[in-house]
Design an enzyme around this catalytic site. Structure first.
Site, mmCIF file in Angstrom:
data_model
loop_
_atom_site.group_PDB
_atom_site.id
_atom_site.type_symbol
_atom_site.label_atom_id
_atom_site.label_comp_id
_atom_site.label_asym_id
_atom_site.label_seq_id
_atom_site.Cartn_x
_atom_site.Cartn_y
_atom_site.Cartn_z
ATOM 1 N N HIS A 162 -63.590 103.786 -23.797
ATOM 2 C CA HIS A 162 -63.611 105.318 -24.484
ATOM 3 C C HIS A 162 -65.009 105.312 -25.148
ATOM 4 C CE1 HIS A 162 -62.663 107.878 -27.728
ATOM 5 N NE2 HIS A 162 -61.533 108.404 -27.153
ATOM 6 N N GLN B 130 -55.397 101.349 -27.871
ATOM 7 C CA GLN B 130 -54.185 101.553 -26.886
ATOM 8 C C GLN B 130 -53.126 100.413 -26.766
ATOM 9 O OE1 GLN B 130 -53.339 104.476 -26.192
ATOM 10 N NE2 GLN B 130 -55.220 105.783 -26.098
ATOM 11 N N LYS C 283 -51.916 106.523 -33.915
ATOM 12 C CA LYS C 283 -51.385 106.001 -32.388
ATOM 13 C C LYS C 283 -50.162 105.192 -32.474
ATOM 14 C CE LYS C 283 -55.812 106.353 -30.018
ATOM 15 N NZ LYS C 283 -56.014 107.707 -29.604
ATOM 16 N N CYS D 167 -62.399 111.389 -22.997
ATOM 17 C CA CYS D 167 -63.514 110.768 -23.722
ATOM 18 C C CYS D 167 -63.738 109.412 -22.963
ATOM 19 C CB CYS D 167 -63.028 110.454 -25.093
ATOM 20 S SG CYS D 167 -62.517 111.772 -26.198
HETATM 21 N N1 7TS Z 1 -60.299 103.509 -28.036
HETATM 22 C C1 7TS Z 1 -59.304 103.832 -27.104
HETATM 23 C C2 7TS Z 1 -59.165 102.925 -25.953
HETATM 24 C C3 7TS Z 1 -58.842 105.185 -27.281
HETATM 25 O O1 7TS Z 1 -57.832 105.566 -26.287
HETATM 26 C C4 7TS Z 1 -59.253 105.808 -28.438
HETATM 27 C C5 7TS Z 1 -58.685 107.435 -28.673
HETATM 28 C C6 7TS Z 1 -60.253 105.454 -29.300
HETATM 29 C C7 7TS Z 1 -60.683 104.249 -29.047
HETATM 30 C C8 7TS Z 1 -60.589 106.424 -30.664
HETATM 31 O O2 7TS Z 1 -59.451 106.498 -31.413
HETATM 32 P P1 7TS Z 1 -59.610 107.327 -32.613
HETATM 33 O O3 7TS Z 1 -58.455 107.304 -33.326
HETATM 34 O O4 7TS Z 1 -60.675 106.912 -33.374
HETATM 35 O O5 7TS Z 1 -59.665 108.922 -32.033
HETATM 36 N N2 7TS Z 1 -58.043 107.960 -27.445
HETATM 37 C C9 7TS Z 1 -57.699 109.180 -27.216
HETATM 38 C C10 7TS Z 1 -57.054 109.619 -26.133
HETATM 39 O O6 7TS Z 1 -56.949 108.804 -24.882
HETATM 40 N N3 7TS Z 1 -56.829 110.895 -26.183
HETATM 41 O O7 7TS Z 1 -57.244 111.366 -27.329
HETATM 42 C C11 7TS Z 1 -57.640 110.225 -27.955
#
Ligand code: 7TS
Length: 404
Positions: free
Chosen positions: A116, A196, A219, A359
């Site tokens: 990501h 995830q 999440k 992303c």
């Molecule tokens: N790493 C992974 C693997 C992710 O899926 C996400 C967010 C992040 C880091 C960042 O998380 P955040 O809470 O800091 O935003 N993934 C997603 C997605 O797949 N669709 O929207 C956000």
């Protein structure tokens, strides 16, 4: 486990009986107990934690520190090894910034092509500022990274490996236990992005022996704006602070300052105690349902979804042909239809999925698509919802004017 009954724990689902929510990889829905906990905190315990000498502030501090202990226990860590952050992105920025002092020209940071952006850009910045080189490990057509490929990427120049546990596009799970061991053999630190994985399977940092692990509360049923970074105590202790200011100090003069103990050294300013309290309630909810039950149910739904999506003509699932390598995440394309059109048409049928680059642009460039649709499943989803998705997908090309 009565999974239909579980659905009634989630007010958004109960309030929208016709809605099919298949975007939990972006953010999950929250159980009533979590929403209630946040309210309980603000109605009963609210004061600025960690500073007041009066009982209410001490109660707020207690709520915050109990939450830290609950988060720590959930992933097999000690409370002082948990730093509360806003989300996984902030956790990864913290690690990359604070480990930059280990890097100089000639050193290498190794990440993978399936990261990501939150686990790419902080390292790009760290490498730009220090002269270190950022190296990408590529996966095979099934999304897998083999031991041989990993071993050939990691050398005595490698100072840091940072790798996603479960990809938010492929759904594939990397063997981080093995990769952390190999990284340690060459003296590198191993950072794991658990955004995830932590919400979907048992993750034990001591068993995996990762040096750092990042994840987001939103999440896994908690409110937005609370996340965590796990770090081995001795490493956190040696690292410089990230953000500076109130609460993260021990003593300040006009010229200089000394730092508070870990983990407070990394928590500048007024903390999100209400969020931490609610995250703790989300963990209580997970513990009640059972993380292994959650993982098993999501595997069951993944097998069902893989079959249902495979039966949709012109649809191509991205990633592994093994449903159990998807962990509830199905990115796909539909021949001749832009993913944004897929998402809009599904929206008209009351189905929420995500479309775009997720992303993870370097991964999409590597796969050779500009954009993809993605349905992501959580334990509160049902087979009926997956059927609705598949049925609706089967109509899209006709609705776009393809005649079939
Ligand atoms: N790493 C992974 C693997 C992710 O899926 C996400 C967010 C992040 C880091 C960042 O998380 P955040 O809470 O800091 O935003 N993934 C997603 C997605 O797949 N669709 O929207 C956000």
């Amino acid at each position: 486990m009565d999974w239909n009954k579980i659905r009634s724990d989630f007010p958004l689902i109960a309030n929208n009986p016709d809605l099919v929510y298949l975007d939990s990889a972006a953010t999950s829905q929250r159980p009533a107990s979590v929403l209630e906990a946040e309210k309980v905190f603000y109605e009963n315990y609210n004061a600025n934690p960690l500073r007041g000498l009066y009982d209410l502030s001490q109660k707020a501090t207690e709520c915050y520190e109990d939450a830290r202990a609950n988060v720590a226990k959930f992933i097999g860590a000690k409370p002082e090894e948990i730093v509360f952050t806003r989300n996984a992105s902030e956790s990864l920025n913290l690690v990359a910034f604070c480990l930059s002092s280990l890097l100089s020209a000639g050193d290498e940071v190794v990440i993978t092509v399936m990261e990501h952006h939150s686990n790419i850009i902080p390292w790009q910045q760290a490498c730009k500022h220090t002269g270190a080189t950022l190296k990408f490990i590529e996966c095979d057509d099934e999304g897998l990274i083999s031991e041989d490929v990993f071993r050939s990427a990691v050398t005595d120049k490698t100072k840091i490996v940072s790798m996603v546990h479960v990809s938010n596009v492929l759904g594939v799970k990397n063997d981080v236990k093995l990769f952390a061991k190999i990284a340690h053999e060459v003296g590198a630190l191993f950072v794991c992005d658990g955004a995830q994985s932590v919400p979907h399977m048992a993750v034990d940092v001591k068993d995996l022996d990762v040096d750092f692990l990042s994840f987001s509360g939103h999440k896994m049923g908690a409110p937005m704006g609370i996340g965590a970074l796990y770090g081995k105590y001795e490493l956190l202790n040696k690292m410089p602070p990230f953000l500076t200011g109130g609460e993260m100090i021990e003593f300040v003069t006009r010229e200089d300052a000394t730092w508070a103990e870990v983990p407070h050294k990394f928590e500048a300013g007024t903390v999100n105690a209400g969020g931490a309290y609610a995250l703790s309630a989300a963990i209580d909810y997970y513990n009640k349902v059972g993380i292994d039950n959650i993982a098993a149910r999501e595997d069951e739904l993944s097998v069902y979804a893989y079959k249902a999506l495979s039966d949709v003509p012109y649809l191509h699932i991205i990633g592994s042909t093994d449903p159990l390598q998807h962990h509830g995440i199905f990115a796909f394309t539909l021949e001749g239809v832009h993913p944004h059109d897929i998402a809009e048409i599904l929206n008209a049928d009351n189905i929420c999925i995500r479309a775009g680059h997720h992303c993870a642009q370097p991964l999409l460039q590597f796969i050779g698509v500009n954009s993809a649709a993605r349905a992501s499943i959580m334990f509160y989803n049902t087979e009926e919802e997956i059927d609705k998705l598949a049925d609706s997908l089967k109509t899209i090309r006709r609705r776009m004017g393809y005649g079939e």
